[in-house]
Scaffold this motif. Structure first.
Motif, PDB file in Angstrom:
ATOM      1  N   LYS A   1      30.103  36.679  42.121  1.00 30.99           N
ATOM      2  CA  LYS A   1      30.941  37.847  41.842  1.00 30.99           C
ATOM      3  C   LYS A   1      31.911  38.126  43.003  1.00 30.99           C
ATOM      4  CE  LYS A   1      29.006  39.101  37.912  1.00 30.99           C
ATOM      5  NZ  LYS A   1      28.179  40.323  37.830  1.00 30.99           N
ATOM      6  N   THR A   2      33.149  38.420  42.644  1.00 30.53           N
ATOM      7  CA  THR A   2      34.088  39.007  43.606  1.00 30.53           C
ATOM      8  C   THR A   2      33.846  40.509  43.613  1.00 30.53           C
ATOM      9  OG1 THR A   2      35.849  39.441  42.002  1.00 30.53           O
ATOM     10  CG2 THR A   2      35.791  37.236  43.012  1.00 30.53           C
ATOM     11  N   TYR A   3      34.507  41.204  44.530  1.00 31.54           N
ATOM     12  CA  TYR A   3      34.360  42.657  44.558  1.00 31.54           C
ATOM     13  C   TYR A   3      34.837  43.269  43.244  1.00 31.54           C
ATOM     14  CZ  TYR A   3      35.075  47.550  45.781  1.00 31.54           C
ATOM     15  OH  TYR A   3      35.041  48.927  45.780  1.00 31.54           O
ATOM     16  N   GLU A   4      35.946  42.758  42.730  1.00 27.98           N
ATOM     17  CA  GLU A   4      36.495  43.314  41.488  1.00 27.98           C
ATOM     18  C   GLU A   4      35.608  43.011  40.296  1.00 27.98           C
ATOM     19  OE1 GLU A   4      38.899  45.407  41.136  1.00 27.98           O
ATOM     20  OE2 GLU A   4      39.228  45.398  43.307  1.00 27.98           O
ATOM     21  N   ASP A   5      34.761  41.962  40.406  1.00 30.69           N
ATOM     22  CA  ASP A   5      33.859  41.626  39.300  1.00 30.69           C
ATOM     23  C   ASP A   5      32.650  42.559  39.232  1.00 30.69           C
ATOM     24  OD1 ASP A   5      35.419  39.450  38.593  1.00 30.69           O
ATOM     25  OD2 ASP A   5      34.272  38.028  39.814  1.00 30.69           O
ATOM     26  N   LEU A   6      32.361  43.293  40.309  1.00 28.31           N
ATOM     27  CA  LEU A   6      31.188  44.162  40.338  1.00 28.31           C
ATOM     28  C   LEU A   6      31.326  45.302  39.341  1.00 28.31           C
ATOM     29  CD1 LEU A   6      30.594  44.548  44.192  1.00 28.31           C
ATOM     30  CD2 LEU A   6      29.391  43.008  42.620  1.00 28.31           C
ATOM     31  N   ARG A   7      30.179  45.758  38.837  1.00 25.56           N
ATOM     32  CA  ARG A   7      30.184  46.969  38.005  1.00 25.56           C
ATOM     33  C   ARG A   7      30.624  48.153  38.854  1.00 25.56           C
ATOM     34  NH1 ARG A   7      24.072  46.741  35.991  1.00 25.56           N
ATOM     35  NH2 ARG A   7      23.915  46.744  38.275  1.00 25.56           N
ATOM     36  N   ASP A   8      31.142  49.175  38.225  1.00 24.53           N
ATOM     37  CA  ASP A   8      31.625  50.337  38.970  1.00 24.53           C
ATOM     38  C   ASP A   8      30.536  50.951  39.836  1.00 24.53           C
ATOM     39  OD1 ASP A   8      34.150  50.053  37.915  1.00 24.53           O
ATOM     40  OD2 ASP A   8      33.894  51.570  36.349  1.00 24.53           O
ATOM     41  N   GLU A   9      29.322  51.023  39.287  1.00 24.69           N
ATOM     42  CA  GLU A   9      28.235  51.625  40.056  1.00 24.69           C
ATOM     43  C   GLU A   9      27.882  50.765  41.282  1.00 24.69           C
ATOM     44  OE1 GLU A   9      26.231  49.960  36.226  1.00 24.69           O
ATOM     45  OE2 GLU A   9      28.172  50.768  36.882  1.00 24.69           O
ATOM     46  N   ASP A  10      28.019  49.431  41.153  1.00 21.66           N
ATOM     47  CA  ASP A  10      27.746  48.557  42.293  1.00 21.66           C
ATOM     48  C   ASP A  10      28.859  48.650  43.341  1.00 21.66           C
ATOM     49  OD1 ASP A  10      25.310  47.575  41.310  1.00 21.66           O
ATOM     50  OD2 ASP A  10      26.339  46.105  40.060  1.00 21.66           O
ATOM     51  N   LYS A  11      30.092  48.831  42.884  1.00 16.81           N
ATOM     52  CA  LYS A  11      31.186  49.050  43.840  1.00 16.81           C
ATOM     53  C   LYS A  11      30.929  50.310  44.657  1.00 16.81           C
ATOM     54  CE  LYS A  11      34.886  46.848  41.146  1.00 16.81           C
ATOM     55  NZ  LYS A  11      36.146  47.079  40.405  1.00 16.81           N
TER      56      LYS A  11
END
Length: 374
Positions: free
Chosen positions: A153-163
């Motif tokens: 996963k890239t940062y942008e691929d993370l779920r919103d809650e994981d970001k």
């Protein structure tokens, strides 16, 4: 305080790690002892601070956090950086970083933790490592367990809650600030002991990290001067900044009335004082250095300070200082005078032993002035 064995080991490490193109300096015991001199006494304040990763990233983008320009720079592999990011995402503990709070600017300098911080910042930006040949590598988390939901996963691929979890993760920092004396010279010694990567930095490499500014830009520029390289006998800049340290020594020696031992700290204070020198002062320094180098080579030839085995730093500082004070009054027999100076027993003593003592420094500079231009 460093033991004799520690000192010998450090000096030996640097000499063994020299590149073939690096300077050959004449070994002088007093110079080595000064190089490894113990730091003065300081009053230091150290306190913990818990920053979220989002706050750290913002401070870095606005230059409130400065990462020193270590020789090796960012050296972590993508797998190492990926596992660090995963640790934050799953709540595992991460070692603290050390930051130095500069008195004047109130900015933070990274003492220890460069690899961790840059890994975090790169992941937020989406690219791993600095730009190379106009391109940057996308930062995907690699080397994780195939079962990890974050693998690939890239940062942008993370779920919103994981970001949000990542941005709100806390990294503890120990903030160091010098209280007394009223300068930041302790930062030099802290870097000397806590630099990352396992590479022992030279004194000048540490100064370049600590005292960044316009003066370092000037030093890098004039270090490429072809006539200066002729004096050194090396076309390529020294990988450990020994050539730049000699330039600093030249400028600092021009006012020996304030000189105090150890020279190691004196040169550091000189760089701190001049780090943000105005353009007019930098231009004047450039002109003085270039004119002095040109006159030395015209008068004494190539590699004039290799009087025994390698370049003698004590001969260098005395003669360069004398020349810089007499650029418009060079005697026609200057080469013969230089030969007389080198053979002078007092000058020979002052360039072989106790070379950083106050009386010795003053003695050899005075002798060089008298014999060459008296």
């Amino acid at each position: 305080m460093a033991t004799i064995e520690d000192t010998d080991a450090r000096i030996e490490f640097e000499r063994e790690s020299r590149a073939p193109t690096d300077l050959e300096l004449e070994p002088i015991t007093s110079e080595d002892e000064d190089y490894e001199s113990a730091p003065p006494s300081y009053q230091i304040s150290t306190y913990p601070a818990d920053f979220t990763l989002e706050v750290l990233h913002q401070k870095w983008k606005t230059d409130e956090i400065l990462i020193p320009d270590f020789q090796r720079r960012f050296v972590w592999k993508q797998v190492q950086a990926s596992k660090l990011i995963e640790s934050f995402l799953v709540g595992l503990p991460v070692p603290a970083v050390f930051l130095y709070s500069e008195r004047k600017s109130q900015k933070y300098f990274v003492i220890d933790g460069q690899q961790r911080l840059k890994s975090i910042f790169y992941y937020f930006e989406g690219y791993f490592g600095p730009e190379t040949q106009g391109a940057r590598k996308v930062f995907r988390l690699t080397g994780l367990s195939p079962d990890s939901i974050f693998n690939g996963k890239t940062y942008e691929d993370l779920r919103d809650e994981d970001k949000r979890r990542l941005k709100n993760s806390v990294l503890r920092a120990f903030v160091v600030q010098q209280l007394d004396p009223a300068d930041d010279t302790s930062m030099y010694h802290i870097f000397e002991r806590l630099n990352t990567g396992g590479t022992l930095l030279t004194n000048q490499e540490i100064r370049n990290c600590v005292y960044h500014g316009g003066f370092i830009g000037l030093l890098n520029e004039i270090n490429a001067n072809s006539i200066w390289r002729t004096i050194l006998g090396k076309d390529t800049p020294d990988t450990r900044r020994k050539d730049i340290e000699l330039i600093v020594r030249f400028f600092a020696m021009r006012d020996i009335s304030v000189y105090k031992k150890p020279m190691k700290d004196w040169l550091s204070k000189f760089m701190k004082k001049n780090r943000d020198a105005p353009k007019e002062a930098l231009d004047a320094s450039r002109d003085l250095f270039n004119r002095t180098c040109a006159q030395v080579v015209a008068s004494l030839g190539e590699k004039p300070f290799h009087v025994r085995s390698g370049l003698n730093a004590a001969v260098f500082d005395a003669v360069m200082t004398a020349f810089s004070n007499n650029l418009d009054a060079i005697p026609v027999n200057i080469a013969d005078r230089y030969t007389t100076l080198i053979k002078d027993p007092d000058f020979d003593r002052d360039t072989r032993t106790s070379t950083t003592d106050v009386d010795t420094v003053n003695g050899r500079i005075k002798k060089a002035e008298e014999v060459l231009f008296g």
